[in-house]
Design a protein around this motif. Structure first.
Motif, PDB file in Angstrom:
ATOM      1  N   LYS A   1      12.664   2.733   2.803  1.00 36.62           N
ATOM      2  CA  LYS A   1      13.817   3.603   2.608  1.00 36.62           C
ATOM      3  C   LYS A   1      15.113   2.818   2.822  1.00 36.62           C
ATOM      4  O   LYS A   1      15.402   2.360   3.923  1.00 36.62           O
ATOM      5  N   VAL A   2      15.864   2.654   1.730  1.00 36.99           N
ATOM      6  CA  VAL A   2      17.220   2.115   1.832  1.00 36.99           C
ATOM      7  C   VAL A   2      18.164   3.308   1.972  1.00 36.99           C
ATOM      8  O   VAL A   2      18.066   4.270   1.203  1.00 36.99           O
ATOM      9  N   GLU A   3      19.029   3.258   2.939  1.00 38.20           N
ATOM     10  CA  GLU A   3      19.952   4.372   3.177  1.00 38.20           C
ATOM     11  C   GLU A   3      20.757   4.686   1.914  1.00 38.20           C
ATOM     12  O   GLU A   3      21.404   3.796   1.343  1.00 38.20           O
ATOM     13  N   ASN A   4      20.664   5.924   1.462  1.00 42.95           N
ATOM     14  CA  ASN A   4      21.350   6.380   0.236  1.00 42.95           C
ATOM     15  C   ASN A   4      20.932   5.572  -0.989  1.00 42.95           C
ATOM     16  O   ASN A   4      21.716   5.387  -1.919  1.00 42.95           O
ATOM     17  N   GLY A   5      19.685   5.083  -0.970  1.00 45.89           N
ATOM     18  CA  GLY A   5      19.196   4.279  -2.081  1.00 45.89           C
ATOM     19  C   GLY A   5      18.909   5.101  -3.328  1.00 45.89           C
ATOM     20  O   GLY A   5      18.738   6.320  -3.272  1.00 45.89           O
ATOM     21  N   TYR A   6      18.838   4.412  -4.459  1.00 46.49           N
ATOM     22  CA  TYR A   6      18.552   5.055  -5.738  1.00 46.49           C
ATOM     23  C   TYR A   6      17.067   5.353  -5.862  1.00 46.49           C
ATOM     24  O   TYR A   6      16.225   4.625  -5.346  1.00 46.49           O
ATOM     25  N   ARG A   7      16.756   6.415  -6.580  1.00 45.25           N
ATOM     26  CA  ARG A   7      15.366   6.780  -6.823  1.00 45.25           C
ATOM     27  C   ARG A   7      14.861   6.117  -8.093  1.00 45.25           C
ATOM     28  O   ARG A   7      15.625   5.648  -8.928  1.00 45.25           O
ATOM     29  N   GLU A   8      13.528   6.117  -8.242  1.00 42.68           N
ATOM     30  CA  GLU A   8      12.915   5.481  -9.408  1.00 42.68           C
ATOM     31  C   GLU A   8      11.955   6.439 -10.106  1.00 42.68           C
ATOM     32  O   GLU A   8      11.412   7.353  -9.484  1.00 42.68           O
ATOM     33  N   ASN A   9      11.776   6.206 -11.394  1.00 42.57           N
ATOM     34  CA  ASN A   9      10.889   7.062 -12.185  1.00 42.57           C
ATOM     35  C   ASN A   9       9.435   6.614 -12.118  1.00 42.57           C
ATOM     36  O   ASN A   9       8.525   7.424 -12.227  1.00 42.57           O
ATOM     37  N   GLY A  10       9.226   5.305 -11.969  1.00 44.09           N
ATOM     38  CA  GLY A  10       7.875   4.785 -11.822  1.00 44.09           C
ATOM     39  C   GLY A  10       7.621   4.423 -10.372  1.00 44.09           C
ATOM     40  O   GLY A  10       8.205   5.019  -9.465  1.00 44.09           O
ATOM     41  N   ASN A  11       6.781   3.425 -10.148  1.00 43.12           N
ATOM     42  CA  ASN A  11       6.473   3.008  -8.777  1.00 43.12           C
ATOM     43  C   ASN A  11       6.185   1.516  -8.704  1.00 43.12           C
ATOM     44  O   ASN A  11       5.550   0.953  -9.607  1.00 43.12           O
ATOM     45  N   PHE A  12       6.672   0.890  -7.634  1.00 40.89           N
ATOM     46  CA  PHE A  12       6.169  -0.416  -7.235  1.00 40.89           C
ATOM     47  C   PHE A  12       5.078  -0.168  -6.196  1.00 40.89           C
ATOM     48  O   PHE A  12       5.215   0.716  -5.347  1.00 40.89           O
ATOM     49  N   MET A  13       4.008  -0.948  -6.260  1.00 40.36           N
ATOM     50  CA  MET A  13       2.877  -0.740  -5.359  1.00 40.36           C
ATOM     51  C   MET A  13       2.426  -2.058  -4.741  1.00 40.36           C
ATOM     52  O   MET A  13       2.306  -3.063  -5.447  1.00 40.36           O
ATOM     53  N   LEU A  14       2.184  -2.028  -3.429  1.00 44.12           N
ATOM     54  CA  LEU A  14       1.527  -3.173  -2.804  1.00 44.12           C
ATOM     55  C   LEU A  14       0.020  -2.988  -2.954  1.00 44.12           C
ATOM     56  O   LEU A  14      -0.467  -1.875  -3.101  1.00 44.12           O
ATOM     57  N   THR A  15      -0.707  -4.078  -2.935  1.00 44.06           N
ATOM     58  CA  THR A  15      -2.166  -4.011  -3.031  1.00 44.06           C
ATOM     59  C   THR A  15      -2.777  -4.636  -1.792  1.00 44.06           C
ATOM     60  O   THR A  15      -2.232  -5.580  -1.219  1.00 44.06           O
ATOM     61  N   THR A  16      -3.897  -4.101  -1.365  1.00 45.90           N
ATOM     62  CA  THR A  16      -4.517  -4.572  -0.133  1.00 45.90           C
ATOM     63  C   THR A  16      -6.001  -4.865  -0.339  1.00 45.90           C
ATOM     64  O   THR A  16      -6.599  -4.453  -1.335  1.00 45.90           O
ATOM     65  N   ILE A  17      -6.567  -5.568   0.623  1.00 49.94           N
ATOM     66  CA  ILE A  17      -8.016  -5.704   0.728  1.00 49.94           C
ATOM     67  C   ILE A  17      -8.423  -5.127   2.077  1.00 49.94           C
ATOM     68  O   ILE A  17      -7.599  -5.010   2.989  1.00 49.94           O
ATOM     69  N   ARG A  18      -9.677  -4.741   2.191  1.00 49.92           N
ATOM     70  CA  ARG A  18     -10.222  -4.284   3.472  1.00 49.92           C
ATOM     71  C   ARG A  18     -11.108  -5.387   4.023  1.00 49.92           C
ATOM     72  O   ARG A  18     -11.987  -5.887   3.317  1.00 49.92           O
ATOM     73  N   MET A  19     -10.850  -5.772   5.249  1.00 49.82           N
ATOM     74  CA  MET A  19     -11.645  -6.851   5.853  1.00 49.82           C
ATOM     75  C   MET A  19     -12.087  -6.457   7.250  1.00 49.82           C
ATOM     76  O   MET A  19     -11.335  -5.838   8.000  1.00 49.82           O
ATOM     77  N   GLY A  20     -13.322  -6.793   7.574  1.00 48.04           N
ATOM     78  CA  GLY A  20     -13.827  -6.517   8.908  1.00 48.04           C
ATOM     79  C   GLY A  20     -14.995  -7.414   9.252  1.00 48.04           C
ATOM     80  O   GLY A  20     -15.597  -8.059   8.374  1.00 48.04           O
ATOM     81  N   LYS A  21     -15.307  -7.463  10.529  1.00 45.42           N
ATOM     82  CA  LYS A  21     -16.451  -8.243  11.000  1.00 45.42           C
ATOM     83  C   LYS A  21     -17.728  -7.648  10.410  1.00 45.42           C
ATOM     84  O   LYS A  21     -17.901  -6.434  10.373  1.00 45.42           O
ATOM     85  N   ALA A  22     -18.598  -8.498   9.921  1.00 43.05           N
ATOM     86  CA  ALA A  22     -19.811  -8.039   9.247  1.00 43.05           C
ATOM     87  C   ALA A  22     -20.872  -7.585  10.246  1.00 43.05           C
ATOM     88  O   ALA A  22     -21.088  -8.221  11.274  1.00 43.05           O
ATOM     89  N   ASN A  23     -21.496  -6.444   9.920  1.00 41.81           N
ATOM     90  CA  ASN A  23     -22.755  -6.108  10.590  1.00 41.81           C
ATOM     91  C   ASN A  23     -23.862  -6.276   9.560  1.00 41.81           C
ATOM     92  O   ASN A  23     -23.614  -6.705   8.425  1.00 41.81           O
ATOM     93  N   ILE A  24     -25.079  -5.958   9.929  1.00 41.16           N
ATOM     94  CA  ILE A  24     -26.206  -6.179   9.015  1.00 41.16           C
ATOM     95  C   ILE A  24     -26.009  -5.418   7.709  1.00 41.16           C
ATOM     96  O   ILE A  24     -26.237  -5.944   6.618  1.00 41.16           O
ATOM     97  N   TYR A  25     -25.545  -4.169   7.812  1.00 43.01           N
ATOM     98  CA  TYR A  25     -25.447  -3.322   6.623  1.00 43.01           C
ATOM     99  C   TYR A  25     -24.298  -3.762   5.704  1.00 43.01           C
ATOM    100  O   TYR A  25     -24.468  -3.827   4.492  1.00 43.01           O
ATOM    101  N   SER A  26     -23.123  -4.054   6.295  1.00 38.61           N
ATOM    102  CA  SER A  26     -22.005  -4.466   5.453  1.00 38.61           C
ATOM    103  C   SER A  26     -22.271  -5.825   4.813  1.00 38.61           C
ATOM    104  O   SER A  26     -21.843  -6.089   3.685  1.00 38.61           O
ATOM    105  N   TYR A  27     -23.008  -6.684   5.528  1.00 33.15           N
ATOM    106  CA  TYR A  27     -23.368  -7.989   4.972  1.00 33.15           C
ATOM    107  C   TYR A  27     -24.275  -7.822   3.756  1.00 33.15           C
ATOM    108  O   TYR A  27     -24.046  -8.418   2.698  1.00 33.15           O
ATOM    109  N   LEU A  28     -25.322  -6.988   3.893  1.00 33.46           N
ATOM    110  CA  LEU A  28     -26.249  -6.769   2.786  1.00 33.46           C
ATOM    111  C   LEU A  28     -25.555  -6.064   1.622  1.00 33.46           C
ATOM    112  O   LEU A  28     -25.799  -6.393   0.444  1.00 33.46           O
TER     113      LEU A  28
END
Length: 342
Positions: free
Chosen positions: A43-70
């Motif tokens: 949020k920029v104070e009194n900022g302009y609005r947009e018709n589309g969207n900019f999006m960040l992208t992420t990955i999910r990462m975690g320590k492996a257990n037996i099931y997530s590894y398989l």
């Protein structure tokens, strides 16, 4: 007797199945995350609005257990990494998480600076001290300081940047003592440590911490970025575009859903990130029209080339655009026609 055996077997099986969820392996698993719209979190104070969207992208990462590894072995865009590829030498998970959050914080500062300077607005910094990123074993700070501690005075003095802090400590001799005033969980304390030579560089002395500046950017209008527990520096490019878009009357989204990734340096250079393939999958699943990918000056193994390959494999309709700098991204967006079906 047979019934007792069956019950015992069932209990043992249940114990093994449940135990498999909590028994971790020396691996990490990453998988496609999400594509998150930035307007609700920036949020920029009194900022302009947009018709589309900019999006960040992420990955999910975690320590492996037996099931997530398989599971990762069976899924095309899940990746398995040995622990040493994620954690630095002797780095704990706590230190890794702190490092990722501070990398995100630095990414925000760079993005704000780039966007405001592009908009012709002044930028300055209020330096507050340093954050401890990692504590080295067998050095004076071990067991005394923790990742996330904020050191704001040395021998009662404050410094305008971490460089001055390092120069001051480095100017002393082994065995000399320094007094550090720091805060942890909103509580202040002071400790005194004797300086010690570094094992890999005996000519240098220190207390054995890696650090990052604790500074606050000063801009007008004010801007806030709420990222919760998202870590890492990879959203820098998209942060800077969203901020710049809110600062300027022209809407650079042109009504499109624009995803992307890439670090951002204070001079606007866009750098590579990890997990580009998984981020392409996440953006495609979110319905993005365009994906901005670090070009790395056309390197053969660049993020952009990997993104294009993944895009072909999943038959995406997204346009994947190579980007080397913030200015280059803005120039591309300036030439976009308005989306007709918005």
């Amino acid at each position: 007797m047979r019934k007792k055996l069956l019950i015992s077997f069932a209990v043992l099986l249940a114990f093994l199945l449940i135990g498999g969820m909590y028994y971790t392996l020396p691996y990490y698993v990453s998988k496609p995350g999400m594509a998150k719209e930035l307007a609700p979190i920036i949020k920029v104070e009194n900022g302009y609005r947009e018709n589309g969207n900019f999006m960040l992208t992420t990955i999910r990462m975690g320590k492996a257990n037996i099931y997530s590894y398989l599971e990762a072995k069976l899924r095309k865009y899940d990746e398995i990494y040995p622990q040493h590829m994620i954690l630095s030498t002797k780095e704990t998970e706590e230190e890794y998480n702190v490092r990722q959050l501070h990398l995100m914080a630095a990414s925000k500062l760079n993005a704000i600076e780039v966007a405001y300077r592009k908009a012709g607005l002044p930028v300055s910094y209020d330096y507050k001290g340093i954050y401890v990123m990692q504590v080295m074993d067998s050095m004076p700070a071990a067991g005394k300081l923790k990742p996330g501690d904020r050191v704001f005075k040395v021998d009662g003095q404050t410094f305008p940047s971490s460089k001055e802090f390092i120069d001051y400590v480095g100017s002393k001799q082994a065995g000399e003592k320094v007094s550090l005033t720091y805060s942890r969980n909103d509580e202040e304390d002071t400790i005194t440590l004797a300086l010690q030579p570094f094992k890999d560089d005996p000519q240098r002395v220190g207390i054995g911490i890696s650090l990052v500046d604790d500074k606050e950017i000063v801009v007008d209008p004010e801007v806030t970025i709420k990222t919760d527990d998202i870590g890492g520096p990879s959203a820098g490019l998209m942060f800077s575009l969203e901020i710049y878009n809110q600062l300027t009357k022209e809407d650079f989204t042109r009504g499109y859903q624009i995803a992307g990734t890439g670090t951002i340096d204070p001079d606007g250079t866009v750098g590579p990130i990890g997990g580009i393939e998984q981020k392409i999958v996440a953006a495609d699943q979110a319905g993005a029209d365009i994906f901005l990918a670090p070009n790395e000056k056309g390197a053969k193994n660049s993020n952009y080339r990997a993104a294009v390959k993944t895009g072909r494999n999943i038959n995406t309709k997204m346009k994947i655009i190579p980007i080397d700098s913030f200015d280059e991204a803005v120039s591309y967006l300036e030439k976009l026609p308005m989306k007709k079906d918005r």
